[in-house]
Design a protein around this motif. Structure first.
Motif, PDB file in Angstrom:
ATOM      1  N   GLU A   9      41.298   8.948 -16.966  1.00 23.52           N
ATOM      2  CA  GLU A   9      41.046   7.638 -16.380  1.00 23.52           C
ATOM      3  C   GLU A   9      42.301   7.137 -15.666  1.00 23.52           C
ATOM      4  O   GLU A   9      43.407   7.626 -15.894  1.00 23.52           O
ATOM      5  CB  GLU A   9      40.644   6.640 -17.474  1.00 23.52           C
ATOM      6  CG  GLU A   9      39.262   6.883 -18.063  1.00 23.52           C
ATOM      7  CD  GLU A   9      38.150   6.416 -17.143  1.00 23.52           C
ATOM      8  OE1 GLU A   9      38.082   5.213 -16.849  1.00 23.52           O
ATOM      9  OE2 GLU A   9      37.358   7.269 -16.702  1.00 23.52           O
ATOM     10  N   TYR A  10      42.110   6.121 -14.805  1.00 19.83           N
ATOM     11  CA  TYR A  10      43.238   5.544 -14.084  1.00 19.83           C
ATOM     12  C   TYR A  10      44.080   4.646 -14.982  1.00 19.83           C
ATOM     13  O   TYR A  10      43.633   4.158 -16.020  1.00 19.83           O
ATOM     14  CB  TYR A  10      42.738   4.726 -12.893  1.00 19.83           C
ATOM     15  CG  TYR A  10      42.221   5.544 -11.740  1.00 19.83           C
ATOM     16  CD1 TYR A  10      43.028   6.494 -11.118  1.00 19.83           C
ATOM     17  CD2 TYR A  10      40.926   5.358 -11.250  1.00 19.83           C
ATOM     18  CE1 TYR A  10      42.558   7.239 -10.047  1.00 19.83           C
ATOM     19  CE2 TYR A  10      40.451   6.097 -10.182  1.00 19.83           C
ATOM     20  CZ  TYR A  10      41.276   7.041  -9.581  1.00 19.83           C
ATOM     21  OH  TYR A  10      40.806   7.774  -8.527  1.00 19.83           O
ATOM     22  N   GLY A  11      45.296   4.421 -14.543  1.00 17.30           N
ATOM     23  CA  GLY A  11      46.186   3.498 -15.221  1.00 17.30           C
ATOM     24  C   GLY A  11      47.281   3.067 -14.270  1.00 17.30           C
ATOM     25  O   GLY A  11      47.406   3.570 -13.156  1.00 17.30           O
ATOM     26  N   ALA A  12      48.090   2.106 -14.704  1.00 18.45           N
ATOM     27  CA  ALA A  12      49.242   1.642 -13.930  1.00 18.45           C
ATOM     28  C   ALA A  12      50.218   1.002 -14.907  1.00 18.45           C
ATOM     29  O   ALA A  12      49.868   0.701 -16.050  1.00 18.45           O
ATOM     30  CB  ALA A  12      48.821   0.650 -12.849  1.00 18.45           C
ATOM     31  N   GLY A  13      51.457   0.791 -14.451  1.00 18.12           N
ATOM     32  CA  GLY A  13      52.440   0.182 -15.335  1.00 18.12           C
ATOM     33  C   GLY A  13      53.050   1.196 -16.280  1.00 18.12           C
ATOM     34  O   GLY A  13      53.461   2.285 -15.877  1.00 18.12           O
ATOM     35  N   LYS A  14      53.104   0.852 -17.562  1.00 18.03           N
ATOM     36  CA  LYS A  14      53.728   1.732 -18.548  1.00 18.03           C
ATOM     37  C   LYS A  14      52.933   3.024 -18.706  1.00 18.03           C
ATOM     38  O   LYS A  14      51.708   3.012 -18.740  1.00 18.03           O
ATOM     39  CB  LYS A  14      53.837   1.022 -19.898  1.00 18.03           C
ATOM     40  CG  LYS A  14      54.870  -0.084 -19.936  1.00 18.03           C
ATOM     41  CD  LYS A  14      54.993  -0.665 -21.334  1.00 18.03           C
ATOM     42  CE  LYS A  14      56.044  -1.758 -21.383  1.00 18.03           C
ATOM     43  NZ  LYS A  14      56.187  -2.324 -22.750  1.00 18.03           N
ATOM     44  N   ARG A  15      53.675   4.110 -18.833  1.00 19.94           N
ATOM     45  CA  ARG A  15      53.063   5.426 -19.015  1.00 19.94           C
ATOM     46  C   ARG A  15      54.118   6.393 -19.528  1.00 19.94           C
ATOM     47  O   ARG A  15      55.318   6.125 -19.428  1.00 19.94           O
ATOM     48  CB  ARG A  15      52.514   5.945 -17.691  1.00 19.94           C
ATOM     49  CG  ARG A  15      53.607   6.377 -16.719  1.00 19.94           C
ATOM     50  CD  ARG A  15      53.159   6.423 -15.293  1.00 19.94           C
ATOM     51  NE  ARG A  15      53.016   5.100 -14.725  1.00 19.94           N
ATOM     52  CZ  ARG A  15      52.762   4.862 -13.441  1.00 19.94           C
ATOM     53  NH1 ARG A  15      52.606   5.865 -12.607  1.00 19.94           N
ATOM     54  NH2 ARG A  15      52.653   3.643 -12.985  1.00 19.94           N
ATOM     55  N   LEU A  16      53.672   7.506 -20.051  1.00 21.80           N
ATOM     56  CA  LEU A  16      54.564   8.611 -20.372  1.00 21.80           C
ATOM     57  C   LEU A  16      54.440   9.639 -19.262  1.00 21.80           C
ATOM     58  O   LEU A  16      53.321   9.970 -18.844  1.00 21.80           O
ATOM     59  CB  LEU A  16      54.216   9.236 -21.719  1.00 21.80           C
ATOM     60  CG  LEU A  16      54.997   8.675 -22.919  1.00 21.80           C
ATOM     61  CD1 LEU A  16      54.469   7.282 -23.250  1.00 21.80           C
ATOM     62  CD2 LEU A  16      54.874   9.568 -24.129  1.00 21.80           C
ATOM     63  N   THR A  17      55.562  10.125 -18.783  1.00 23.38           N
ATOM     64  CA  THR A  17      55.529  11.059 -17.668  1.00 23.38           C
ATOM     65  C   THR A  17      56.514  12.192 -17.886  1.00 23.38           C
ATOM     66  O   THR A  17      57.485  12.062 -18.641  1.00 23.38           O
ATOM     67  CB  THR A  17      55.860  10.339 -16.344  1.00 23.38           C
ATOM     68  OG1 THR A  17      55.741  11.259 -15.257  1.00 23.38           O
ATOM     69  CG2 THR A  17      57.284   9.797 -16.361  1.00 23.38           C
ATOM     70  N   ASP A  45      50.059   5.163 -22.483  1.00 23.92           N
ATOM     71  CA  ASP A  45      50.664   4.951 -23.800  1.00 23.92           C
ATOM     72  C   ASP A  45      49.593   4.996 -24.885  1.00 23.92           C
ATOM     73  O   ASP A  45      49.802   5.537 -25.974  1.00 23.92           O
ATOM     74  CB  ASP A  45      51.366   3.588 -23.841  1.00 23.92           C
ATOM     75  CG  ASP A  45      52.682   3.599 -23.082  1.00 23.92           C
ATOM     76  OD1 ASP A  45      52.947   4.603 -22.398  1.00 23.92           O
ATOM     77  OD2 ASP A  45      53.427   2.609 -23.166  1.00 23.92           O
ATOM     78  N   LEU A  46      48.431   4.414 -24.564  1.00 23.87           N
ATOM     79  CA  LEU A  46      47.345   4.334 -25.539  1.00 23.87           C
ATOM     80  C   LEU A  46      46.790   5.712 -25.880  1.00 23.87           C
ATOM     81  O   LEU A  46      46.293   5.925 -26.988  1.00 23.87           O
ATOM     82  CB  LEU A  46      46.230   3.437 -24.993  1.00 23.87           C
ATOM     83  CG  LEU A  46      46.657   2.020 -24.596  1.00 23.87           C
ATOM     84  CD1 LEU A  46      45.519   1.290 -23.910  1.00 23.87           C
ATOM     85  CD2 LEU A  46      47.128   1.246 -25.811  1.00 23.87           C
ATOM     86  N   CYS A  47      46.859   6.648 -24.934  1.00 27.97           N
ATOM     87  CA  CYS A  47      46.392   8.010 -25.188  1.00 27.97           C
ATOM     88  C   CYS A  47      47.472   8.836 -25.886  1.00 27.97           C
ATOM     89  O   CYS A  47      47.180   9.646 -26.767  1.00 27.97           O
ATOM     90  CB  CYS A  47      45.985   8.681 -23.880  1.00 27.97           C
ATOM     91  SG  CYS A  47      44.471   8.012 -23.144  1.00 27.97           S
ATOM     92  N   ALA A  48      48.719   8.635 -25.473  1.00 31.65           N
ATOM     93  CA  ALA A  48      49.817   9.411 -26.048  1.00 31.65           C
ATOM     94  C   ALA A  48      50.017   9.103 -27.528  1.00 31.65           C
ATOM     95  O   ALA A  48      50.347   9.994 -28.318  1.00 31.65           O
ATOM     96  CB  ALA A  48      51.103   9.139 -25.279  1.00 31.65           C
ATOM     97  N   PHE A  49      49.820   7.843 -27.908  1.00 35.97           N
ATOM     98  CA  PHE A  49      50.066   7.429 -29.288  1.00 35.97           C
ATOM     99  C   PHE A  49      48.775   7.100 -30.037  1.00 35.97           C
ATOM    100  O   PHE A  49      48.790   6.346 -31.016  1.00 35.97           O
ATOM    101  CB  PHE A  49      51.000   6.217 -29.305  1.00 35.97           C
ATOM    102  CG  PHE A  49      52.316   6.464 -28.628  1.00 35.97           C
ATOM    103  CD1 PHE A  49      53.207   7.400 -29.126  1.00 35.97           C
ATOM    104  CD2 PHE A  49      52.650   5.783 -27.469  1.00 35.97           C
ATOM    105  CE1 PHE A  49      54.420   7.639 -28.498  1.00 35.97           C
ATOM    106  CE2 PHE A  49      53.858   6.009 -26.834  1.00 35.97           C
ATOM    107  CZ  PHE A  49      54.748   6.946 -27.349  1.00 35.97           C
ATOM    108  N   ALA A  50      47.663   7.659 -29.579  1.00 37.31           N
ATOM    109  CA  ALA A  50      46.382   7.409 -30.247  1.00 37.31           C
ATOM    110  C   ALA A  50      46.400   7.982 -31.662  1.00 37.31           C
ATOM    111  O   ALA A  50      46.846   9.114 -31.873  1.00 37.31           O
ATOM    112  CB  ALA A  50      45.245   8.035 -29.445  1.00 37.31           C
ATOM    113  N   PRO A  51      45.908   7.237 -32.648  1.00 38.85           N
ATOM    114  CA  PRO A  51      45.873   7.748 -34.024  1.00 38.85           C
ATOM    115  C   PRO A  51      44.801   8.824 -34.173  1.00 38.85           C
ATOM    116  O   PRO A  51      43.873   8.907 -33.358  1.00 38.85           O
ATOM    117  CB  PRO A  51      45.526   6.503 -34.843  1.00 38.85           C
ATOM    118  CG  PRO A  51      44.764   5.634 -33.893  1.00 38.85           C
ATOM    119  CD  PRO A  51      45.379   5.861 -32.549  1.00 38.85           C
ATOM    120  N   PRO A  52      44.892   9.664 -35.190  1.00 42.76           N
ATOM    121  CA  PRO A  52      43.892  10.727 -35.375  1.00 42.76           C
ATOM    122  C   PRO A  52      42.503  10.210 -35.720  1.00 42.76           C
ATOM    123  O   PRO A  52      41.515  10.920 -35.526  1.00 42.76           O
ATOM    124  CB  PRO A  52      44.469  11.567 -36.517  1.00 42.76           C
ATOM    125  CG  PRO A  52      45.411  10.653 -37.229  1.00 42.76           C
ATOM    126  CD  PRO A  52      45.978   9.749 -36.188  1.00 42.76           C
TER     127      PRO A  52
END
Length: 247
Positions: free
Chosen positions: A37-45, A55-62
């Motif tokens: 999905e699209y995003g903008a602003g904070k991200r991991l790259t 960020d929400l995908c990178a640090f998603a809980p199990p």
């Protein structure tokens, strides 16, 4: 605008083990390699290749328990879509083509960014608290809800105001979670249909196959006709020679 690198340690993520990831803040559109999905602003790259994660995908809980959008069952984090059929997020109504939280008891699933939504929320676009409209209201006839932000009707859940006649699509609400709204990105480009691309690919393959088949048949028929003509001519020549040699 210069890229703002957030001073944190580099992160090694399972989805991109070959290079470490750093967190940046840049108000430009990107596609998350996790949920697609699209995003903008904070991200991991990745500083070595074109790889991005919310960020929400990178640090998603199990897993998620007692989530307000699906409190009746336990939700598990998956990195790939389930099954061969096209899956759809039960909150925003868009396809789930990557990371998602899925229920093993029923068919419920949602994007990691949608998992940051709640049944009651305050949004910067409206002065009153909005509540998620119940599914029963949406399915019992045409609710005739038009989103006050995008001014359209579409699938997915809807937030409604109990004070005034204001409605907000869950997909538009998600854009206020994933950084699009804060970055001033109102309309995002439509992603190309994978089904349409697959149909075009299959069509090209079929057309090429039929063309090659017809060409092969043509060559075979032409060769057969040529051989038949040669044989017939040879036989006629032999008969004519024999007739001339007879007394």
């Amino acid at each position: 605008m210069e890229t703002q690198i957030i001073p944190e340690e580099k992160i090694t993520h399972f989805s991109h083990p070959q290079h470490p990831l750093v967190q940046i803040n840049l108000p430009y559109l990107f596609t998350c390699m996790g949920c697609k999905e699209y995003g903008a602003g904070k991200r991991l790259t990745c500083q070595h290749c074109d790889f991005f994660l919310h960020d929400l995908c990178a640090f998603a809980p199990p897993s998620l328990s007692n989530h307000s959008l699906h409190s009746q069952h336990h939700l598990v984090f998956y990195i790939k879509p389930g099954g061969i059929l096209r899956s759809t997020c039960d909150i925003c109504g868009k396809s789930t083509r990557g990371y998602a939280f899925r229920c093993s008891t029923c068919n419920f699933e949602m994007h990691p960014c949608c998992a940051k939504l709640c049944r009651e929320m305050d949004f910067p676009v409206h002065p009153h608290t909005l509540k998620l409209v119940t599914t029963a209201t949406l399915t019992s006839g045409d609710p005739d809800f038009t989103c006050n932000e995008c001014n359209t009707k579409r699938g997915g859940r809807i937030y409604g105001c109990t004070v005034c006649d204001y409605h907000l699509h869950a997909v538009c609400a998600k854009n206020m979670i994933n950084g699009l709204h804060a970055s001033g990105i109102i309309k995002v480009p439509e992603k190309p249909s994978r089904l349409g691309a697959a149909v075009r690919l299959v069509s090209n393959v079929v057309v090429g196959f039929i063309g090659g088949l017809l060409e092969g048949i043509g060559e075979g028929v032409g060769q057969a006709i040529f051989d038949s003509i040669v044989k017939t001519t040879a036989k006629r020549g032999t008969r004519l020679k024999q007739t001339r040699e007879e007394p």
